[in-house]
Motif scaffolding. Structure first.
Motif, PDB file in Angstrom:
ATOM      1  N   ARG A 115      91.417  61.177 -13.109  1.00 24.62           N
ATOM      2  CA  ARG A 115      91.539  61.047 -14.570  1.00 24.62           C
ATOM      3  C   ARG A 115      91.763  62.322 -15.206  1.00 24.62           C
ATOM      4  O   ARG A 115      92.438  62.380 -16.257  1.00 24.62           O
ATOM      5  CB  ARG A 115      90.234  60.120 -15.223  1.00 24.62           C
ATOM      6  N   GLN A 116      91.018  63.548 -14.799  1.00 20.65           N
ATOM      7  CA  GLN A 116      91.218  64.660 -15.293  1.00 20.65           C
ATOM      8  C   GLN A 116      92.456  65.158 -15.000  1.00 20.65           C
ATOM      9  O   GLN A 116      93.050  65.650 -16.069  1.00 20.65           O
ATOM     10  CB  GLN A 116      89.957  65.528 -14.562  1.00 20.65           C
ATOM     11  N   PHE A 117      93.337  64.976 -13.880  1.00 21.07           N
ATOM     12  CA  PHE A 117      94.511  65.377 -13.759  1.00 21.07           C
ATOM     13  C   PHE A 117      95.420  64.594 -14.538  1.00 21.07           C
ATOM     14  O   PHE A 117      96.241  65.309 -15.001  1.00 21.07           O
ATOM     15  CB  PHE A 117      94.782  64.879 -12.244  1.00 21.07           C
ATOM     16  N   LEU A 118      95.214  63.244 -14.706  1.00 21.58           N
ATOM     17  CA  LEU A 118      96.291  62.490 -15.750  1.00 21.58           C
ATOM     18  C   LEU A 118      95.939  63.056 -17.044  1.00 21.58           C
ATOM     19  O   LEU A 118      96.842  63.174 -17.904  1.00 21.58           O
ATOM     20  CB  LEU A 118      95.576  61.024 -15.632  1.00 21.58           C
ATOM     21  N   LYS A 127      98.921  64.417 -19.529  1.00 24.03           N
ATOM     22  CA  LYS A 127      99.046  63.875 -20.771  1.00 24.03           C
ATOM     23  C   LYS A 127      99.056  64.919 -21.865  1.00 24.03           C
ATOM     24  O   LYS A 127      99.868  64.782 -22.860  1.00 24.03           O
ATOM     25  CB  LYS A 127      98.170  62.737 -21.182  1.00 24.03           C
ATOM     26  N   ARG A 128      98.199  66.122 -21.683  1.00 17.59           N
ATOM     27  CA  ARG A 128      98.315  67.114 -22.645  1.00 17.59           C
ATOM     28  C   ARG A 128      99.401  68.116 -22.561  1.00 17.59           C
ATOM     29  O   ARG A 128      99.230  69.091 -23.373  1.00 17.59           O
ATOM     30  CB  ARG A 128      96.893  67.739 -22.759  1.00 17.59           C
ATOM     31  N   SER A 129     100.202  68.013 -21.631  1.00 16.35           N
ATOM     32  CA  SER A 129     101.167  69.135 -21.258  1.00 16.35           C
ATOM     33  C   SER A 129     102.615  68.602 -22.015  1.00 16.35           C
ATOM     34  O   SER A 129     103.458  68.844 -21.267  1.00 16.35           O
ATOM     35  CB  SER A 129     101.358  69.239 -19.699  1.00 16.35           C
ATOM     36  N   GLU A 130     102.492  67.714 -22.859  1.00 16.52           N
ATOM     37  CA  GLU A 130     103.719  67.402 -23.361  1.00 16.52           C
ATOM     38  C   GLU A 130     104.779  66.834 -22.570  1.00 16.52           C
ATOM     39  O   GLU A 130     106.056  67.092 -22.759  1.00 16.52           O
ATOM     40  CB  GLU A 130     104.256  68.743 -24.233  1.00 16.52           C
ATOM     41  N   PRO A 131     104.154  65.662 -22.032  1.00 17.82           N
ATOM     42  CA  PRO A 131     105.339  65.008 -21.136  1.00 17.82           C
ATOM     43  C   PRO A 131     106.190  64.143 -21.825  1.00 17.82           C
ATOM     44  O   PRO A 131     105.794  63.622 -22.861  1.00 17.82           O
ATOM     45  CB  PRO A 131     104.299  64.333 -20.217  1.00 17.82           C
ATOM     46  N   TYR A 180     100.886  62.932 -10.699  1.00 11.21           N
ATOM     47  CA  TYR A 180      99.956  62.269 -11.214  1.00 11.21           C
ATOM     48  C   TYR A 180     100.348  60.974 -12.409  1.00 11.21           C
ATOM     49  O   TYR A 180     100.222  59.950 -12.069  1.00 11.21           O
ATOM     50  CB  TYR A 180      98.777  62.703 -11.627  1.00 11.21           C
ATOM     51  N   LEU A 181     101.013  61.700 -13.410  1.00  8.59           N
ATOM     52  CA  LEU A 181     101.305  60.941 -14.405  1.00  8.59           C
ATOM     53  C   LEU A 181     102.563  59.834 -14.031  1.00  8.59           C
ATOM     54  O   LEU A 181     102.633  58.815 -14.264  1.00  8.59           O
ATOM     55  CB  LEU A 181     101.836  61.731 -15.576  1.00  8.59           C
ATOM     56  N   THR A 182     103.442  60.509 -13.256  1.00  5.67           N
ATOM     57  CA  THR A 182     104.843  59.769 -12.855  1.00  5.67           C
ATOM     58  C   THR A 182     104.292  58.665 -11.905  1.00  5.67           C
ATOM     59  O   THR A 182     104.785  57.493 -12.010  1.00  5.67           O
ATOM     60  CB  THR A 182     105.743  60.579 -11.934  1.00  5.67           C
ATOM     61  N   TRP A 183     103.372  58.708 -11.011  1.00  7.71           N
ATOM     62  CA  TRP A 183     102.668  57.728  -9.988  1.00  7.71           C
ATOM     63  C   TRP A 183     102.035  56.474 -11.021  1.00  7.71           C
ATOM     64  O   TRP A 183     102.377  55.566 -10.551  1.00  7.71           O
ATOM     65  CB  TRP A 183     101.874  58.162  -8.863  1.00  7.71           C
ATOM     66  N   TYR A 184     101.219  57.167 -11.855  1.00  5.33           N
ATOM     67  CA  TYR A 184     100.524  56.250 -12.725  1.00  5.33           C
ATOM     68  C   TYR A 184     101.439  55.259 -13.686  1.00  5.33           C
ATOM     69  O   TYR A 184     101.289  53.780 -13.525  1.00  5.33           O
ATOM     70  CB  TYR A 184      99.249  56.753 -13.650  1.00  5.33           C
TER      71      TYR A 184
END
Length: 389
Positions: free
Chosen positions: A163-166, A170-174, A315-319
């Motif tokens: 969850r921390q990685f996600l 999310k905070r990296s302007e994706p 991590y975000l892509t897989w999620y």
């Protein structure tokens, strides 16, 4: 029972989707993807003309006019029904012999834990079981797979670290986009970088487009871009705010911490400025290609540009890929194969475990000899051909 050599694509697909052995590679459309092979759909009906076994069969031409039959993740049937298994393969071998097949290769997605009677029934029809192979490369399809079940998946169920990685992602302007053919150029760019990094050769744009075109309702690409320009602006705004407030700080300990924070922000600004000059303000960072087939989704290809790995785009892509597949009706998402050793040193396995999959072990491959005299020689030739690819 009756053996059918011309099962319709519609009847086959409906039967496969209702089976617990349902798999993308047994969908009739898969033959159009593998159009460098010939194909047939064969099956068995009961006395009421109901389909009780069915299989997409890919046919590869071998030297001297012989052929090899391959049922990827099939055939689909009740392997515990000894009479059905016996009848199907007895008639299947007769059919394959007319086409000069030397052997039939099968690899149904049957779990090892429930395989003992299945192996026994297949051996009774003359099947040669390759056994519980030790390496992923020993079989066409991986024996060990990381499979996520819908009821087990949610962000709340993920580990604190995941969850921390996600959240960092999310905070990296994706910018996450779920799309299709229009995303192929960026998808291929990421795949090429992945191929170079891992020293492997995968597929080309034409193949990826074929997958998306053949499964227009069920296939999709997840592409995560990072807006580096916006991220840079955020850092610059943070630096200005902290710099304006620093004169108000009188506590030495707090001042030291703020100065350290300023150094980190300045470092990030410097790194981002350099990257933007080379790559531009918005960059593709991570991608996945997924197909949902009757509730069983398969993630077939994925890539990452490790230049941007500090922003955790994978991590975000897989999620997002997993969630999208479930929203499209999937009950399971297969993240793909993992090495048979299940080693703790396997980085890919460690990454996949972040999403709480079940590691499923399948029984592997069986060869059913059609021409008994030539089977051993033909299998040797096949293995040589496979290892050349």
């Amino acid at each position: 029972m009756k053996f059918i050599t011309n099962v319709t694509a519609q009847a086959h697909d409906e039967f496969v989707k209702q089976s617990p052995l349902n798999h993308l590679l047994q969908s009739s459309t898969w033959a159009k993807v593998k159009d460098n092979w010939s194909s047939k759909i064969v099956g068995v009906t009961n006395d009421d003309d109901e389909l009780i076994a069915s299989s997409l069969v890919l046919i590869k031409t071998l030297p001297l006019g012989f052929t090899m039959y391959y049922a990827p993740r099939g055939p689909i049937m009740d392997y515990h029904n000894q009479d059905l298994v016996g009848f199907f393969f007895k008639e299947f071998k007769k059919f394959a012999k007319k086409d000069h097949a030397l052997f039939i290769k099968i690899d149904p997605a049957i779990l090892v834990e429930s395989s003992e009677p299945v192996i026994s029934n297949l051996k009774q029809v003359g099947a040669d079981w390759l056994g519980l192979t030790k390496n992923m490369s020993d079989t066409i399809q991986p024996r060990f797979n990381a499979v996520i079940y819908k009821e087990d998946f949610s962000e709340d169920n993920l580990s604190k670290k995941t969850r921390q990685f996600l959240n960092k992602a999310k905070r990296s302007e994706p910018i996450v986009e779920i799309g299709s053919i229009s995303l192929i150029p960026e998808f291929c760019e990421l795949m090429r970088k992945t191929e170079i990094r891992k020293d492997i050769s995968l597929r080309n744009a034409e193949y990826y487009q074929k997958l998306l075109e053949q499964y227009p309702q069920d296939a999709f690409i997840t592409l995560t871009r990072i807006n580096l320009g916006k991220l840079l602006s955020n850092y610059q705004a943070d630096l200005m705010k902290i710099s304006n407030d620093i004169d108000k700080i009188t506590n030495n300990k707090k001042l030291k911490a703020v100065n350290l924070e300023i150094e980190n922000i300045q470092k990030n600004i410097s790194e981002l400025s350099t990257i933007i000059k080379e790559h531009g303000e918005v960059v593709p960072a991570s991608c996945e290609l997924c197909i949902n087939s009757g509730g069983a989704a398969e993630t077939l290809y994925g890539g990452t540009d490790i230049t941007f790995q500090k922003y955790y785009p994978s991590y975000l892509t897989w999620y997002e890929t997993i969630n999208t597949a479930f929203n499209k009706g999937a009950r399971t998402v297969n993240m793909g194969g993992v090495e048979n050793s299940l080693s703790k040193d396997d980085g890919l396995l460690r990454f996949k475990k972040h999403f709480n999959p079940q590691i499923e072990e399948y029984i592997g491959e069986f060869n059913i000899p059609v021409n008994g005299l030539l089977y051993k020689l033909s299998n040797l030739a096949y293995n040589r051909r496979k290892h050349k690819k």
